[in-house]
Motif scaffolding. Sequence first.
Motif, PDB file in Angstrom:
ATOM      1  N   SER A 148       0.821  -1.212   0.000  1.00 55.63           N
ATOM      2  CA  SER A 148       0.000   0.000   0.000  1.00 55.63           C
ATOM      3  C   SER A 148       0.857   1.266   0.000  1.00 55.63           C
ATOM      4  O   SER A 148       0.362   2.348  -0.310  1.00 55.63           O
ATOM      5  CB  SER A 148      -0.921   0.011   1.218  1.00 55.63           C
TER       6      SER A 148
ATOM      7  N   SER B  22      -2.120  -7.653  -2.340  1.00 58.07           N
ATOM      8  CA  SER B  22      -2.620  -7.190  -1.058  1.00 58.07           C
ATOM      9  C   SER B  22      -1.628  -7.575   0.019  1.00 58.07           C
ATOM     10  O   SER B  22      -1.753  -8.615   0.652  1.00 58.07           O
ATOM     11  CB  SER B  22      -3.978  -7.800  -0.743  1.00 58.07           C
TER      12      SER B  22
ATOM     13  N   THR C 132      -3.160  -8.234   3.705  1.00 58.61           N
ATOM     14  CA  THR C 132      -3.846  -9.509   3.934  1.00 58.61           C
ATOM     15  C   THR C 132      -2.862 -10.671   3.801  1.00 58.61           C
ATOM     16  O   THR C 132      -2.905 -11.631   4.570  1.00 58.61           O
ATOM     17  CB  THR C 132      -5.012  -9.670   2.933  1.00 58.61           C
TER      18      THR C 132
ATOM     19  N   ARG D  34      -6.540 -14.967  -3.535  1.00 60.25           N
ATOM     20  CA  ARG D  34      -7.220 -13.712  -3.811  1.00 60.25           C
ATOM     21  C   ARG D  34      -7.222 -13.531  -5.330  1.00 60.25           C
ATOM     22  O   ARG D  34      -6.198 -13.709  -5.985  1.00 60.25           O
ATOM     23  CB  ARG D  34      -6.525 -12.520  -3.164  1.00 60.25           C
TER      24      ARG D  34
END
Lengths: 311, 311, 311
Positions: free
Chosen positions: A74, C47, C50, C99
């Motif tokens: 992120s 991600s 996660t 995912r």
Amino acid sequence: MENLLTTSELTVPEIQEILKCAQAFAEGKEWKPEKQLFLANLFFEPSTRTKCSFEVAERKLGLEVIPFETTTSSVVKGETLYDTIRTLESIGVNGVVIRHKEDNYFQELIGKIKIPVINAGDGCGNHPTQSLLDLLTIKQEFQSFQGLKVSIIGDIRHSRVARSNADALTRLGANVVFSGPKEWFDDSMLQEANYEDVDTAIETSDVVMLLRIQHERHDGSTSWTSEEYHQMYGLTKERERRMKPGSIIMHPAPVNRDVEIADELVECERSRIFKQMENGVFIRMAVLKRSLQSVEGGNVHVNDYQKWPVA
Amino acid sequence: MENLLTTSELTVPEIQEILKCAQAFAEGKEWKPEKQLFLANLFFEPSTRTKCSFEVAERKLGLEVIPFETTTSSVVKGETLYDTIRTLESIGVNGVVIRHKEDNYFQELIGKIKIPVINAGDGCGNHPTQSLLDLLTIKQEFQSFQGLKVSIIGDIRHSRVARSNADALTRLGANVVFSGPKEWFDDSMLQEANYEDVDTAIETSDVVMLLRIQHERHDGSTSWTSEEYHQMYGLTKERERRMKPGSIIMHPAPVNRDVEIADELVECERSRIFKQMENGVFIRMAVLKRSLQSVEGGNVHVNDYQKWPVA
Amino acid sequence: MENLLTTSELTVPEIQEILKCAQAFAEGKEWKPEKQLFLANLFFEPSTRTKCSFEVAERKLGLEVIPFETTTSSVVKGETLYDTIRTLESIGVNGVVIRHKEDNYFQELIGKIKIPVINAGDGCGNHPTQSLLDLLTIKQEFQSFQGLKVSIIGDIRHSRVARSNADALTRLGANVVFSGPKEWFDDSMLQEANYEDVDTAIETSDVVMLLRIQHERHDGSTSWTSEEYHQMYGLTKERERRMKPGSIIMHPAPVNRDVEIADELVECERSRIFKQMENGVFIRMAVLKRSLQSVEGGNVHVNDYQKWPVA
């Protein structure tokens, strides 16, 4: 919990303590934490060499290394480094090793997170485990730093290592000189160490520490070919023959063969280049142990902000 | 310390020994080195399938697998493969598994480094663990290679596997034939095995070994559609019905369904395609054990070039 | 073998069982499988957050995590997800966490593979471990869901979490309301929960659950600045002061500070944002245990299609 952010923050006794611990690991000592501990290596600037060295050190200490892909994190979408590290802390990571291209990236973390940060290189500034592995290599060779002459040759302005090393070596009692193209020097650097011409430096030093030419950082204002650089400032076979008896050659690697150093000298008798890499693992083990030995392990309830208890 | 570079360098007794060891692992035998050993998988050409298979094999042997990201390594900046492997050796890695697109990339390493190299594929040439897993699958089925007829069908010119397999199977006593589009054959290949038309090959073989169409390697000079290829050279349902009783189908995967083989046949009674993948893990365990069983473990002082002792 | 695909497939007793198991892990309970088990995390949509949470959970359970690089896998070359997972099953992987950006990607797997699938997020649809960690966080705080008022505020149409949470919370006895820009609501959503204006929702709820603004999913038809959104629909400091005593703030993170929530509130007394992340690890441990506890471990002979025995 102890961070390791810069070499200059370490006192001489702290440096000696880390070197002693690393030497014990080099001699086969083992240490593992009592509980399962988790570590993440966050390399926002790629460095396979340093990352692999940390990985080996971490596995030797029995740590669980959580893969962290900086390119898809992120952070790329604008999350702050603080929020990223705080997340890792929340999911139970007990320490982080970070390389980041921004100078002093760690300032936004210190005092705000509860897990140790080990700096694996920031911008042009600090790379303390590289400095420490250099110190260990010199200490193994000469037992003491007192009165040693160390010359650091090359692109000192762009070198993470040179300035930290000069500072630490001087505090440990060594005499440091800088050498290389005069065009690459400025006044601030000459406050840290004297300048000597290459031939004098190489002939009179106990340790000749060559720096990697950072092609990618130069702006093209210097226009030597590799061959010209080698002849003017490199460790040629001819210069090596004039080195002091018992003196050694060091280089942080990767080496540009036949630029900073003649191809045939990379693994010559005097070379400690691969010994430095070997020592890097022991230094990183010592530094990790120092940071993690007081960590309890396991997830802890991290939300200290809440004032009423969670069942 | 034993490298594994090509299938052709292995003698028949060496192949039989590896197959025997792999079969023991398939039957539940365990083996772990006495000391903590470190391994790195260097896949300069991506291959998730082969890499995952090695990873599982390595973990089953209790090895520490050091992640090595080829895309960010110094190799990209021009470091030689030798300097990279020498670095890994210095930091304590005890063996390397390498896939590289250059033919015989390992020639620059052999005799110069002290840790074993396991070749996980080079250029169009060698892929010994794939060959060995094919051999194990055949041996499990027929107990012996003597007198078996094996047909290898497809893009033999571009296949790492086909040529190694033809050589090894012949030495082990099998009768190998090649088949597929005649346009893809040249004289050098026909010295290794005879050519047979597809229908004859499929009807008379004990083992029908299909190769993957390497779309990415072709230059467009052959202009069949997938459907045309399937009808002319693929294992159609109709051709499968004419196979010998007890004969089996093999394919190195990934399969182009309805090109090399009809979709419904991929997991049919005769298919050993997923059995081959399963066997890949056991072969890799056997090969790793063979390379690592004499390794002492731990960092050793690697600077043999120095002539005076380091304290 | 139990898959975990959607929150809605879980009965209330199943949810309560997972929460109970996760709470036990939070309190220090340990569980490890009897045999070495292998797991792979396949994140076709990145991600880090996660993925790291699953990694920590997996290591705490002593699982072997096989690195799987989606960007270089054969899936990129067009291999089906089924063939990929079937391959992993063949090489001995005992479970997969996936995912994927495609809605219900798992439909092509269910009933065809023999290893459990844990859904770590699909398209806009399901993200069951995120829902479960939210539920655990609420349960830790209030012991029961009965009669609690929970408001979910923000981009509900694009939120994996909101719809699953609304459904599960309602079944557990809570009263759920939605809030945020009316432009983002449609009739289907209002069948799941009532709409309330932001100020009412925040003032009257026990749990204020904020959603992340998915800048990347919007088409530009809404044209607020971040500051405007914050004032109109965000949790400002002023709104927080009007929250009920004992009420809490949740957010799935990463947070857009000063958009969904004021910067100063992210770690305020009421915030459970980092507590949610901490709980994520315990939920994932519970879910993994549920899926893996009946797995025998080790490679099994996977070719069930063959009708004659392999030696």
